[in-house]
Design an enzyme around this catalytic site. Structure first.
Site, short mmCIF file in Angstrom:
data_model
loop_
_atom_site.label_atom_id
_atom_site.label_comp_id
_atom_site.label_asym_id
_atom_site.label_seq_id
_atom_site.Cartn_x
_atom_site.Cartn_y
_atom_site.Cartn_z
N ARG A 53 -21.63 26.11 -20.96
CA ARG A 53 -20.27 25.56 -21.02
C ARG A 53 -20.28 24.32 -21.92
NH1 ARG A 53 -17.60 21.68 -17.02
NH2 ARG A 53 -15.48 21.58 -17.82
N HIS A 90 -11.81 18.17 -22.86
CA HIS A 90 -12.69 17.36 -22.01
C HIS A 90 -12.54 15.90 -22.48
CE1 HIS A 90 -16.37 17.84 -19.20
NE2 HIS A 90 -16.12 16.54 -19.27
N GLU A 143 -10.88 18.54 -15.30
CA GLU A 143 -10.58 17.45 -14.37
C GLU A 143 -9.34 16.64 -14.74
OE1 GLU A 143 -14.08 15.07 -13.81
OE2 GLU A 143 -15.13 16.67 -12.79
N ASN A 203 -15.36 21.48 -10.02
CA ASN A 203 -16.47 20.54 -10.17
C ASN A 203 -16.65 19.86 -8.83
OD1 ASN A 203 -16.46 21.24 -12.84
ND2 ASN A 203 -15.79 19.24 -13.62
N GLU A 259 -19.21 22.44 -12.66
CA GLU A 259 -20.13 21.29 -12.73
C GLU A 259 -20.65 20.95 -11.35
OE1 GLU A 259 -18.68 17.66 -14.58
OE2 GLU A 259 -17.67 18.83 -16.14
C1 FCB Z 1 -17.46 14.73 -14.35
C2 FCB Z 1 -17.14 14.94 -15.81
C3 FCB Z 1 -18.35 15.07 -16.68
C4 FCB Z 1 -19.47 14.13 -16.25
C5 FCB Z 1 -19.73 14.25 -14.78
C6 FCB Z 1 -20.86 13.39 -14.29
O1 FCB Z 1 -16.40 14.07 -13.74
O2 FCB Z 1 -16.38 16.10 -15.99
O3 FCB Z 1 -17.97 14.87 -18.01
O4 FCB Z 1 -19.18 12.85 -16.65
O5 FCB Z 1 -18.57 13.94 -14.07
#
Ligand code: FCB
Length: 451
Positions: free
Chosen positions: A80, A125, A170, A296, A356
């Site tokens: 990803r 992102h 996010e 995530n 994530e």
């Molecule tokens: C998330 C983000 C990613 C990274 C992780 C640790 O919130 O999506 O970019 O910074 O945390």
């Protein structure tokens, strides 16, 4: 806890690792790239803990073949990554996308495919073209149209090879860290603006799903949310109500409208006049059906009432009994199972991917440059087991991406927080797999048990 075996997961379960453009690419001024809001924000004195920026980061823009080799060496199925909008439209909009920008991602995608890695592209992102910020950024509804055009252009060029698309990463962070807390780009401190931005991000997600589908028929599209299981600090009614409010804005504010239910009534009531302006048709656009939900998961939050608790205010307090990562995030693997089963119970998404999960620890390379990061290995093993419990409880979890392939630029924390399976020596750009990376490789290469 026994460490799960990859064969315990359903056939076709996709294992992967994640990165994002601004955090690894560097080459901030190369390849015809325009300025992004992160390029600008990093110049603000005090904005980044170590005064750094992503101007060079992991120099992935030049070293991507080595990085894809690392991913291939791990044995992951999927990778990803995110596309930097200002590489495609340096000014955010335009008649034609940048040929140079598209060529970079085209090479990158080909590099994944030749290495047997399934590309998962995130469209946003966090690196908005600064030119759009000058016109109000995500507060301006025109940015939604610009995003759909950008999504269409990228999917048109890469959609023959990229079959999985994530619109936003996010949106909570973009909206609230960027526009209310001011700790992320563009660094505003305006709660009402953050809510309006949040609404525009959600509408633009639906539009981008439609754009991707139009440009790349058969592609799968979804969104990635940062979700947190929320626990009340006590059984008292004030803390219980605070936890409910907090869950409202952290989780339901996104999940409800994405699943066609509109914004949650209790949160709207608590927001009062701060609630965003919603135009006719917006809610239907947000609810554009998706192929999957990206989640995530990092940690749960324990919530107490805020002093004088009024409106939406709440207080995050320590989670009892939980050890912390070097970032101060509580380590609670069962929170992952709790979260996934709750999402399944309340929303029944068609498919869920953990896009994530990972952890930051104070890695210390030995004299030879090797990082024996047992804590990260334990963290991952415990979370893999938690994911498996969710699968066994009936969650349609189809894949799991570890954050991150590489140590990288951790936003406001600069280079002080390391999340990688691979150590990066930023002075030399030397990469070296950590013990956790070796463990993950071993997990992925496991032979099928004898029948
Ligand atoms: C998330 C983000 C990613 C990274 C992780 C640790 O919130 O999506 O970019 O910074 O945390």
């Amino acid at each position: 806890m026994t460490t799960p075996d990859r064969h315990d997961f359903p056939p076709g379960f996709a294992w992967g690792c994640s990165t994002s453009s601004y955090q690894i690419e560097g080459a901030a001024r190369e390849g015809g790239k325009g300025e992004s809001i992160w390029d600008r924000f990093c110049q603000r004195p005090g904005a980044i803990r170590d005064g750094s920026s992503g101007a060079t980061a992991c120099d992935h823009y030049h070293r991507w073949p080595e990085d894809l080799d690392l991913a291939q060496g791990l044995g992951v199925d999927a990778y990803r990554f995110s596309i930097a909008w200002p590489r495609i439209f340096p000014d955010g909009v335009g008649e034609r996308p940048s040929a140079e920008g598209l060529a970079f991602y085209s090479r990158l995608v080909d590099g994944m495919l030749t290495r047997g890695l399934q590309p998962w592209a995130t469209l946003y992102h966090w690196d908005l073209p600064q030119a759009l910020q000058e016109r109000g950024g995500w507060l301006n509804r025109d940015t939604m149209a610009a995003f759909a055009d950008y999504a269409h252009a990228v999917a048109h060029h890469l959609g023959d090879r990229v079959k999985h698309w994530i619109t936003h990463n996010e949106p909570w962070c973009t909206a609230f860290l960027g526009h209310h807390e001011g700790v992320h780009a563009p660094g505003l401190r305006d709660f009402r603006a953050a809510l309006q931005v949040c609404h525009h991000l959600l509408v633009s997600h639906g539009d981008a799903v439609a754009a991707v589908r139009a440009a790349a028929p058969g592609a799968q599209a979804g969104i990635t949310l940062s979700l947190h299981p929320i626990r009340a600090a006590s059984a008292g009614p004030a803390d219980q109500a605070a936890a409910q409010r907090h869950d409202g804005l952290r989780n339901r504010w996104f999940l409800d409208p994405l699943h066609g239910r509109g914004y949650p009534a209790d949160v709207l009531a608590a927001l009062g006049d701060d609630a965003p302006r919603v135009e006719a048709g917006d809610l239907a656009r947000i609810a554009t059906p998706c192929d999957f939900l990206g989640v995530n998961y990092y940690f749960p939050e324990t919530i107490a009432d805020a002093p004088g608790g009024e409106g939406i205010a709440t207080r995050v307090v320590p989670t009892p009994g939980a050890p912390l990562t070097a970032f101060g995030w509580p380590i609670v693997p069962e929170g992952m199972t709790e979260l996934l089963t709750r999402v399944q119970r309340d929303y029944r998404p068609a498919a869920v991917y953990l896009t994530e999960n990972g952890a930051c620890f104070d890695d210390v390379p030995d004299a030879d440059g090797f990082v024996q990061d047992d804590a990260r290995q334990r963290f991952l093993a415990a979370h893999f087991a938690a994911a498996l419990r969710a699968v066994r409880a009936g969650v349609p979890l189809k894949g799991y991406f570890v954050w991150s392939l590489l140590d990288n630029f951790e936003w406001a924390e600069g280079y002080t927080r390391r999340f990688g399976l691979t150590h990066v020596d930023y002075a030399t750009q030397r990469r070296r797999l950590k013990a956790s990376g070796e463990w993950f490789r071993h997990f992925l290469r496991a032979e099928s048990p004898a029948p």
